[in-house]
Design a protein around this motif. Structure first.
Motif, PDB file in Angstrom:
ATOM      1  N   GLU A  75       0.442  -1.678  -0.025  1.00  0.00           N
ATOM      2  CA  GLU A  75       0.032  -0.041  -0.184  1.00  0.00           C
ATOM      3  C   GLU A  75       1.010   1.166  -0.007  1.00  0.00           C
ATOM      4  O   GLU A  75       0.848   2.136  -0.868  1.00  0.00           O
ATOM      5  N   LEU A  76       1.345   0.878   0.873  1.00  0.00           N
ATOM      6  CA  LEU A  76       3.134   2.729   0.737  1.00  0.00           C
ATOM      7  C   LEU A  76       3.416   2.554  -0.761  1.00  0.00           C
ATOM      8  O   LEU A  76       3.626   4.095  -1.280  1.00  0.00           O
ATOM      9  N   SER A  77       3.868   1.520  -1.292  1.00  0.00           N
ATOM     10  CA  SER A  77       4.108   2.066  -2.670  1.00  0.00           C
ATOM     11  C   SER A  77       3.377   2.475  -3.693  1.00  0.00           C
ATOM     12  O   SER A  77       3.579   3.430  -4.171  1.00  0.00           O
ATOM     13  N   ARG A  78       2.275   2.481  -3.478  1.00  0.00           N
ATOM     14  CA  ARG A  78       0.563   3.134  -3.968  1.00  0.00           C
ATOM     15  C   ARG A  78       0.318   4.061  -3.928  1.00  0.00           C
ATOM     16  O   ARG A  78       0.616   5.126  -4.724  1.00  0.00           O
ATOM     17  N   VAL A  79       0.781   4.408  -2.563  1.00  0.00           N
ATOM     18  CA  VAL A  79       0.965   5.919  -2.216  1.00  0.00           C
ATOM     19  C   VAL A  79       2.149   6.620  -2.454  1.00  0.00           C
ATOM     20  O   VAL A  79       1.020   7.522  -3.119  1.00  0.00           O
ATOM     21  N   ASN A  80       3.035   6.343  -2.792  1.00  0.00           N
ATOM     22  CA  ASN A  80       4.401   7.137  -3.313  1.00  0.00           C
ATOM     23  C   ASN A  80       4.046   7.004  -4.949  1.00  0.00           C
ATOM     24  O   ASN A  80       4.313   7.817  -5.752  1.00  0.00           O
ATOM     25  N   ARG A  81       3.424   6.290  -5.621  1.00  0.00           N
ATOM     26  CA  ARG A  81       3.240   6.103  -6.895  1.00  0.00           C
ATOM     27  C   ARG A  81       2.721   7.240  -7.127  1.00  0.00           C
ATOM     28  O   ARG A  81       2.575   8.062  -8.425  1.00  0.00           O
ATOM     29  N   GLU A  82       1.093   7.372  -6.476  1.00  0.00           N
ATOM     30  CA  GLU A  82      -0.179   8.161  -6.856  1.00  0.00           C
ATOM     31  C   GLU A  82      -0.186   9.197  -5.880  1.00  0.00           C
ATOM     32  O   GLU A  82      -1.518  10.050  -6.315  1.00  0.00           O
ATOM     33  N   ALA A  83       0.433   9.282  -4.763  1.00  0.00           N
ATOM     34  CA  ALA A  83      -0.717  10.738  -3.640  1.00  0.00           C
ATOM     35  C   ALA A  83      -0.526  11.717  -4.081  1.00  0.00           C
ATOM     36  O   ALA A  83      -1.210  13.170  -3.855  1.00  0.00           O
ATOM     37  N   TRP A  84       0.630  11.820  -4.861  1.00  0.00           N
ATOM     38  CA  TRP A  84       1.255  13.262  -5.681  1.00  0.00           C
ATOM     39  C   TRP A  84       0.267  13.670  -6.498  1.00  0.00           C
ATOM     40  O   TRP A  84       0.010  15.390  -7.120  1.00  0.00           O
ATOM     41  N   ARG A  85      -0.335  12.663  -7.306  1.00  0.00           N
ATOM     42  CA  ARG A  85      -1.219  13.455  -8.226  1.00  0.00           C
ATOM     43  C   ARG A  85      -3.209  13.270  -7.279  1.00  0.00           C
ATOM     44  O   ARG A  85      -3.396  14.139  -8.290  1.00  0.00           O
ATOM     45  N   CYS A  86      -3.602  12.457  -6.772  1.00  0.00           N
ATOM     46  CA  CYS A  86      -4.070  12.201  -6.312  1.00  0.00           C
ATOM     47  C   CYS A  86      -4.538  12.219  -4.587  1.00  0.00           C
ATOM     48  O   CYS A  86      -4.232  11.035  -4.964  1.00  0.00           O
ATOM     49  N   PRO A  87      -5.950  12.190  -4.256  1.00  0.00           N
ATOM     50  CA  PRO A  87      -5.608  11.912  -2.340  1.00  0.00           C
ATOM     51  C   PRO A  87      -6.275   9.821  -3.166  1.00  0.00           C
ATOM     52  O   PRO A  87      -6.158   9.438  -3.836  1.00  0.00           O
ATOM     53  N   VAL A  88      -5.022   8.958  -2.535  1.00  0.00           N
ATOM     54  CA  VAL A  88      -5.108   7.478  -2.177  1.00  0.00           C
ATOM     55  C   VAL A  88      -6.017   6.963  -0.405  1.00  0.00           C
ATOM     56  O   VAL A  88      -5.205   7.612  -0.141  1.00  0.00           O
ATOM     57  N   PRO A  89      -6.345   6.021  -0.739  1.00  0.00           N
ATOM     58  CA  PRO A  89      -7.294   5.636   0.721  1.00  0.00           C
ATOM     59  C   PRO A  89      -6.405   4.552   1.145  1.00  0.00           C
ATOM     60  O   PRO A  89      -5.876   3.908   0.335  1.00  0.00           O
ATOM     61  N   VAL A  90      -6.436   4.844   2.565  1.00  0.00           N
ATOM     62  CA  VAL A  90      -5.313   3.794   3.151  1.00  0.00           C
ATOM     63  C   VAL A  90      -5.621   3.434   3.775  1.00  0.00           C
ATOM     64  O   VAL A  90      -6.878   3.549   4.931  1.00  0.00           O
ATOM     65  N   HIS A  91      -5.684   1.595   4.190  1.00  0.00           N
ATOM     66  CA  HIS A  91      -5.973   0.823   5.566  1.00  0.00           C
ATOM     67  C   HIS A  91      -5.929   1.981   6.772  1.00  0.00           C
ATOM     68  O   HIS A  91      -4.629   2.908   7.324  1.00  0.00           O
ATOM     69  N   PRO A  92      -6.496   2.259   8.175  1.00  0.00           N
ATOM     70  CA  PRO A  92      -6.347   2.472   9.307  1.00  0.00           C
ATOM     71  C   PRO A  92      -4.866   1.879  10.205  1.00  0.00           C
ATOM     72  O   PRO A  92      -4.676   3.031  10.607  1.00  0.00           O
ATOM     73  N   TRP A  93      -4.322   0.716   9.645  1.00  0.00           N
ATOM     74  CA  TRP A  93      -2.998   1.287  10.707  1.00  0.00           C
ATOM     75  C   TRP A  93      -2.358   2.051   9.511  1.00  0.00           C
ATOM     76  O   TRP A  93      -0.956   2.579  10.166  1.00  0.00           O
ATOM     77  N   THR A  94      -2.334   2.042   7.870  1.00  0.00           N
ATOM     78  CA  THR A  94      -1.157   3.083   7.200  1.00  0.00           C
ATOM     79  C   THR A  94      -1.567   4.148   8.100  1.00  0.00           C
ATOM     80  O   THR A  94      -0.385   4.933   8.458  1.00  0.00           O
ATOM     81  N   LEU A  95      -3.267   4.733   7.735  1.00  0.00           N
ATOM     82  CA  LEU A  95      -3.037   5.597   8.255  1.00  0.00           C
ATOM     83  C   LEU A  95      -2.621   6.445   9.811  1.00  0.00           C
ATOM     84  O   LEU A  95      -2.104   7.763  10.469  1.00  0.00           O
TER      85      LEU A  95
END
Length: 251
Positions: A75-95
């Motif tokens: 999930e963190l890798s997906r955030v690193n790829r996409e979060a600067w383009r648009c908001p990315v939902p994450v698991h409560p643990w990650t948050l």
């Protein structure tokens, strides 16, 4: 956190193996996870210990699947790829871990920084101040950046494993993830700290009861930046590898 396929780091600590005698059953197992060897020991009612340890490893494996910086499917890798383009939902643990990481970054004025420069990067892109955690459970980067939770997610994984052991009725035990360890059950055992330069030499020992302990030392993080001979701990002021012969243990 490194994947098991990468070089497994040596533990920055060692811990005694025995429990005090009791009528409980005791078991101890070790698996390669979080870029190191994770060892779990527990005591509890007969017939329940093995399952409890298995479930504790499952919790650690889940944290790795969510927060590994090295696994492109995490999930963190997906955030690193996409979060600067648009908001990315994450698991409560990650948050939860991201909130703690951002808070620590602010309180330490960036000494703890989950946005380290990647190998070959010139200058800095975004920083921890550009990480936006939204109330709806999504994350957004104001500028391109890379999050690495290796400095905090391992301890979180250890806590989740201990939580599972206790919930499943274990009366005492410990989880050791390469220097990040936690003990519970009120039976102190001795933890031996390695020398910060001579890894085979023990420099100090201390009793650990119902407590957690974490150790960081550049000696045990060779090559973590992807450059042979470079070390994985960074000086937050210069953004360069920390080569000082020091070891820091927090209890």
């Amino acid at each position: 956190m490194e994947s098991p396929a990468q070089t497994v780091s040596r533990s920055a600590t060692a811990i005694s193996t025995g429990f005090s005698p009791s009528s409980d059953a005791t078991a101890r197992r070790c698996q390669p996870l979080l870029g190191t060897y994770v060892e779990i020991a527990a005591s509890g009612p007969e017939g329940t210990v093995s399952l409890a340890i298995t479930r504790a490893f499952d919790a650690i494996r889940r944290v790795q699947g969510l927060m590994s910086h090295h696994d492109p499917a995490s999930e963190l890798s997906r955030v690193n790829r996409e979060a600067w383009r648009c908001p990315v939902p994450v698991h409560p643990w990650t948050l939860r871990v991201l909130r703690s990481a951002r808070q620590l970054s602010g309180e330490t004025h960036g000494a703890f920084d989950p946005t380290p420069p990647t190998h070959g990067q010139r200058g800095r892109a975004g920083t921890w101040e550009d990480v936006e955690l939204r109330p709806d459970g999504r994350i957004r980067f104001r500028r391109p950046l890379q999050l690495d939770l290796g400095g905090i997610a391992k301890g979180f994984a250890v806590d989740r494993a201990v939580e599972v052991l206790r919930r499943l009725g274990m009366t005492r035990g410990w989880v050791n993830a390469g220097g990040d360890l936690r003990s519970f059950g009120g039976v102190p055992r001795t933890v031996h700290l390695r020398h910060p330069v001579l890894g085979a030499v023990l420099s100090e020992s201390l009793p650990l009861g119902d407590a957690a302990l974490a150790t960081s030392a550049p000696t045990f993080t060779f090559g973590a930046l992807g450059v042979p001979g470079r070390r994985g701990l960074l000086d937050p002021r210069s953004r360069s590898p920390l080569n000082a012969p020091r070891s820091v243990t927090v209890l």
